[in-house]
Scaffold this active site. Sequence first.
Site, PDB file in Angstrom:
ATOM      1  CD  GLU A  64      12.998   4.466   8.217  1.00  0.00           C
ATOM      2  OE1 GLU A  64      12.954   5.455   8.978  1.00  0.00           O
ATOM      3  OE2 GLU A  64      12.893   4.528   6.996  1.00  0.00           O
TER       4      GLU A  64
ATOM      5  CB  CYS B  37      13.246   9.375   7.734  1.00  0.00           C
ATOM      6  SG  CYS B  37      14.114   8.084   6.819  1.00  0.00           S
TER       7      CYS B  37
ATOM      8  CE  LYS C  46      -1.885   2.842   2.868  1.00  0.00           C
ATOM      9  NZ  LYS C  46      -1.969   4.069   2.014  1.00  0.00           N
TER      10      LYS C  46
ATOM     11  CD  GLU D 142      10.559  12.952  11.135  1.00  0.00           C
ATOM     12  OE1 GLU D 142      11.500  12.452  10.495  1.00  0.00           O
ATOM     13  OE2 GLU D 142       9.523  12.326  11.424  1.00  0.00           O
TER      14      GLU D 142
END
Length: 487
Positions: free
Chosen positions: A256, A289, A181, A384
């Site tokens: 992750e 990331c 997906k 973040e």
Amino acid sequence: MTEHTLTVAGVAVDTRHWIGGERVASAETFTDVSPIDGSVLGEISRGTATEADLAVAAAKAAFPAWAATSRAERARILHAVADGVEKRIEDLAIVETTDNGALLRSHRRGVMPRVAHNFRFFADWLLKLDHEDFETRGHTNHVSWDPAGPSVLITPWNAPLMLSTWKVAPALAAGNTVVLKPAEWTPLTVSLLADIAAEAGLPAGVLNIVQGYGSEIGDALTSHPDVRRISFTGSVPTAQRITQSAAANLTPLSLELGGKSPLLVFADADLDLAVDLAVEQYDNAGQVCLAATRILVEETVAEEFTRRFAEKAAAIVQGDPRDEATDIGPNIHERQLEKIDGFVRRAVEAGARAVIGGHRGEGRYYAPTLLTDVAQDSEIVQEEVFGPVLTLQTFTTEDEAVQLANDTRFGLAATLATGDRDRAARVTQRLVAGTVWVNCFFVRDLQAPFGGSRHSGVGREGGTWSFDFYCDLKNTVTAPKGWKDHG
């Protein structure tokens, strides 16, 4: 063209799901928009639990035959997929640039060749995957990697095809079947991957692709009792929901997640190199990331570092990612842009100073930003942003540098700039991170373990670690006696 096909820069892309070797349309759609100029690219089939069930059923049905397929044949097909990718690098590059706004030159020269390499690497690694037999009191131990079953792979929008194939390739090599997906903001290149895989001879049902929103189809996939592995790359809140969904079936997870990585610059470092490393963190408009968004500089060189950084950053060209001269393209979505701007505005209101940037540009572009005078416990340092926003703090001792570097809930990566080998050894040993780069950045080898610590993830993938995750490891112990001679 049909009602289920759109054209992106002359490339035809099917907007339907890929399930059991066939295109499947949904009753409803969602709109895919290019971040470059906000233009509508097309309407994409919007999957629900119905399509999730169909895809998992197709993967389950195809699993026994694919699991029984020899290693050599699986590897041959994966190499054929890589061949197909290489033949369509230009198509894949322009479609992905249009869909997610990353640089076309990077897609042509680095990202799409890496997609092909993902398949080749894991195909080759499969053929040499082995563990030497060992003995226990005369008994032989033999370790094997057994395919686990249907695997759900959920991937992000910042590098859609590369990060999808980073999961798809080892899962297929391991003998698993896959339901992929993609992120709803960037669904197009994985649709092309379905065509490429089919042309390469991948059997029907081995790779299935379903599109849609996580709340509508993602939950149905991650809670499905027939799914034996889930690999996810994305945000911590989404990972928490996936973990809860998977818990009922005890489905193994590989996660992750986000990062708030540091770049430590010591006074003995090559300052030009350190500045280059720092400016490199703006790559992909900060939507990486692994980016070292927290720059920590030894106080004695902080002023000079900041001056050189500002000069270097001023040369960055921000604009249309299809232009060869562009260094930074747009951010992915208006919602993401608002999030970035909110972080910066709140930081400035709390006392931060923008050395460069600190504001939106036209469209979906955010100016490369460096903020100083930030507190360690502030939102801008701890959370973040996922945009072209860096912070700069200073330290006076090695201990303080390490303490600042480790003082977040994340632990994905860290970068270190120093001219002292002994210091590099000491500091890297103390840093909490899945990957540490010393005097370099973003050097990645697929045989290395990859993943994060703390809230940056669970588990490691890459090389044998990927097979350890996507397989059920078995140890067979055989006695030296009890055999009958049938000769």
